[in-house]
Each structure stands twice: as C-alpha cells, then as structure tokens.
Motif scaffolding. Structure first.
Motif, PDB file in Angstrom:
ATOM      1  N   GLY A 207      -6.252   6.853   2.372  1.00 16.74           N
ATOM      2  CA  GLY A 207      -7.630   6.584   1.947  1.00 16.74           C
ATOM      3  C   GLY A 207      -8.311   5.569   2.848  1.00 16.74           C
ATOM      4  O   GLY A 207      -9.486   5.706   3.189  1.00 16.74           O
ATOM      5  N   MET A 208      -7.577   4.516   3.238  1.00 22.47           N
ATOM      6  CA  MET A 208      -8.147   3.506   4.136  1.00 22.47           C
ATOM      7  C   MET A 208      -8.468   4.104   5.500  1.00 22.47           C
ATOM      8  O   MET A 208      -9.532   3.830   6.067  1.00 22.47           O
ATOM      9  CB  MET A 208      -7.168   2.340   4.300  1.00 22.47           C
ATOM     10  CG  MET A 208      -7.066   1.459   3.072  1.00 22.47           C
ATOM     11  SD  MET A 208      -6.028   0.026   3.357  1.00 22.47           S
ATOM     12  CE  MET A 208      -4.450   0.651   2.807  1.00 22.47           C
ATOM     13  N   ILE A 209      -7.574   4.921   6.014  1.00 24.48           N
ATOM     14  CA  ILE A 209      -7.800   5.548   7.320  1.00 24.48           C
ATOM     15  C   ILE A 209      -9.005   6.485   7.249  1.00 24.48           C
ATOM     16  O   ILE A 209      -9.858   6.492   8.143  1.00 24.48           O
ATOM     17  CB  ILE A 209      -6.536   6.289   7.789  1.00 24.48           C
ATOM     18  CG1 ILE A 209      -5.439   5.260   8.120  1.00 24.48           C
ATOM     19  CG2 ILE A 209      -6.827   7.176   9.000  1.00 24.48           C
ATOM     20  CD1 ILE A 209      -4.071   5.855   8.328  1.00 24.48           C
TER      21      ILE A 209
ATOM     22  N   ARG B 176     -11.556   6.239   5.195  1.00 25.20           N
ATOM     23  CA  ARG B 176     -12.767   5.428   5.073  1.00 25.20           C
ATOM     24  C   ARG B 176     -13.169   4.861   6.429  1.00 25.20           C
ATOM     25  O   ARG B 176     -14.333   4.879   6.810  1.00 25.20           O
ATOM     26  CB  ARG B 176     -12.536   4.305   4.068  1.00 25.20           C
ATOM     27  CG  ARG B 176     -13.660   3.296   3.974  1.00 25.20           C
ATOM     28  CD  ARG B 176     -15.002   3.902   3.675  1.00 25.20           C
ATOM     29  NE  ARG B 176     -15.080   4.317   2.303  1.00 25.20           N
ATOM     30  CZ  ARG B 176     -16.093   5.011   1.800  1.00 25.20           C
ATOM     31  NH1 ARG B 176     -17.108   5.358   2.564  1.00 25.20           N
ATOM     32  NH2 ARG B 176     -16.093   5.372   0.549  1.00 25.20           N
ATOM     33  N   LEU B 177     -12.204   4.342   7.188  1.00 22.38           N
ATOM     34  CA  LEU B 177     -12.500   3.767   8.501  1.00 22.38           C
ATOM     35  C   LEU B 177     -13.052   4.799   9.468  1.00 22.38           C
ATOM     36  O   LEU B 177     -13.862   4.474  10.333  1.00 22.38           O
ATOM     37  CB  LEU B 177     -11.239   3.124   9.093  1.00 22.38           C
ATOM     38  CG  LEU B 177     -10.800   1.831   8.417  1.00 22.38           C
ATOM     39  CD1 LEU B 177      -9.410   1.436   8.889  1.00 22.38           C
ATOM     40  CD2 LEU B 177     -11.797   0.724   8.699  1.00 22.38           C
TER      41      LEU B 177
ATOM     42  N   ARG C 259     -15.850  -5.368  -6.731  1.00 24.54           N
ATOM     43  CA  ARG C 259     -15.245  -4.037  -6.896  1.00 24.54           C
ATOM     44  C   ARG C 259     -16.087  -3.117  -7.773  1.00 24.54           C
ATOM     45  O   ARG C 259     -15.968  -1.901  -7.701  1.00 24.54           O
ATOM     46  CB  ARG C 259     -13.852  -4.172  -7.497  1.00 24.54           C
ATOM     47  CG  ARG C 259     -12.901  -4.874  -6.538  1.00 24.54           C
ATOM     48  CD  ARG C 259     -11.562  -5.035  -7.142  1.00 24.54           C
ATOM     49  NE  ARG C 259     -10.912  -3.718  -7.151  1.00 24.54           N
ATOM     50  CZ  ARG C 259      -9.684  -3.517  -7.559  1.00 24.54           C
ATOM     51  NH1 ARG C 259      -8.973  -4.500  -8.008  1.00 24.54           N
ATOM     52  NH2 ARG C 259      -9.170  -2.305  -7.535  1.00 24.54           N
TER      53      ARG C 259
ATOM     54  N   ALA D 209       0.836  -1.190   0.000  1.00 19.80           N
ATOM     55  CA  ALA D 209       0.000   0.000   0.000  1.00 19.80           C
ATOM     56  C   ALA D 209       0.878   1.250   0.000  1.00 19.80           C
ATOM     57  O   ALA D 209       1.825   1.354   0.774  1.00 19.80           O
ATOM     58  CB  ALA D 209      -0.918  -0.001   1.208  1.00 19.80           C
TER      59      ALA D 209
ATOM     60  N   TYR E 108     -19.229   4.766   7.465  1.00 17.59           N
ATOM     61  CA  TYR E 108     -18.469   3.524   7.295  1.00 17.59           C
ATOM     62  C   TYR E 108     -19.363   2.284   7.411  1.00 17.59           C
ATOM     63  O   TYR E 108     -19.239   1.362   6.605  1.00 17.59           O
ATOM     64  CB  TYR E 108     -17.336   3.420   8.323  1.00 17.59           C
ATOM     65  CG  TYR E 108     -16.644   2.075   8.262  1.00 17.59           C
ATOM     66  CD1 TYR E 108     -15.725   1.806   7.267  1.00 17.59           C
ATOM     67  CD2 TYR E 108     -16.956   1.069   9.173  1.00 17.59           C
ATOM     68  CE1 TYR E 108     -15.108   0.574   7.183  1.00 17.59           C
ATOM     69  CE2 TYR E 108     -16.344  -0.163   9.091  1.00 17.59           C
ATOM     70  CZ  TYR E 108     -15.423  -0.412   8.096  1.00 17.59           C
ATOM     71  OH  TYR E 108     -14.835  -1.647   8.012  1.00 17.59           O
TER      72      TYR E 108
ATOM     73  N   ALA F 203      -2.809   5.318  -0.552  1.00 17.48           N
ATOM     74  CA  ALA F 203      -3.783   4.258  -0.281  1.00 17.48           C
ATOM     75  C   ALA F 203      -4.035   4.122   1.212  1.00 17.48           C
ATOM     76  O   ALA F 203      -5.178   3.947   1.655  1.00 17.48           O
ATOM     77  CB  ALA F 203      -3.301   2.939  -0.873  1.00 17.48           C
ATOM     78  N   LYS F 204      -2.975   4.208   2.009  1.00 14.91           N
ATOM     79  CA  LYS F 204      -3.133   4.110   3.465  1.00 14.91           C
ATOM     80  C   LYS F 204      -3.972   5.264   4.000  1.00 14.91           C
ATOM     81  O   LYS F 204      -4.829   5.069   4.857  1.00 14.91           O
ATOM     82  CB  LYS F 204      -1.770   4.095   4.141  1.00 14.91           C
ATOM     83  CG  LYS F 204      -1.006   2.804   3.918  1.00 14.91           C
ATOM     84  CD  LYS F 204       0.370   2.879   4.542  1.00 14.91           C
ATOM     85  CE  LYS F 204       1.182   1.641   4.228  1.00 14.91           C
ATOM     86  NZ  LYS F 204       2.547   1.726   4.757  1.00 14.91           N
TER      87      LYS F 204
END
Length: 95
Positions: free
Chosen positions: A13-15, A17-18, A37, A6, A23, A10-11
């Motif tokens: 974006g994940m944080i 989203r969480l 997807r 990642a 969520y 990307a990281k």
C-alpha cells in the motif's frame, strides 16, 4: 518506544501510494492536517456580510472557495474517563 512492523500488505500500500500520480496532492493534505488520521472535510461556500448593515457583500461559490475541498484536523480525542473509585469493603471479623 513502540515499534511498528509493517505487513506485506501495508508495504504494498505504501509503495502504491508513493507511485500514485496524485501523491503530491495527498501529501499536501496530510501536511495541512498535521498528519491527522481522520480529518474533517469541509464543503460549502463563504459569504461575507457587512456587520453594520447585515447586507451580503461577497459570496464565493464552492468551486473557488477554500472550503470546497478543505480538510481540517479533528479535535483531539477526549481524555479517558477516570477509573472508578475502588469499592470500600468492610473488614471481615475474625473469630
């Protein structure tokens, strides 16, 4: 087995989203589509017809219909076409 690396983007974006307030709704959609997807989003209404008479029995408006915001997994991708057969070449005569 493939590995995933990642990127910082990307990281982040994940944080994001969480920590997003929606969520739980998003995660529910992901679970409902089996992790697809590119799910197909269905919109519309449901009409129930009597098979014997053809008359409309009930109609569910889009605001309460299950299909108003339903997402379904897309069909699996078609398998790749078979590779072309190798060309037959005639042996070259040697002299």
């Amino acid at each position: 087995m493939p590995t995933t690396h990642a990127t910082a983007h990307a990281k982040a974006g994940m944080i994001a989203r969480l920590n997003s307030p929606d969520y739980d709704r998003w995660a529910g959609q992901i679970r409902a589509t089996g992790g697809c997807r590119q799910p197909i989003h269905l919109r519309g209404k449901i009409d129930h017809y009597d098979r014997a008479t053809g008359r409309l029995c009930t109609a569910t408006p889009p605001s309460t219909s299950q299909t108003a915001s339903s997402a379904s997994p897309a069909k699996p991708a078609a398998p790749p076409a078979a590779p072309p057969a190798p060309r037959r070449t005639e042996p070259t005569p040697t002299t």
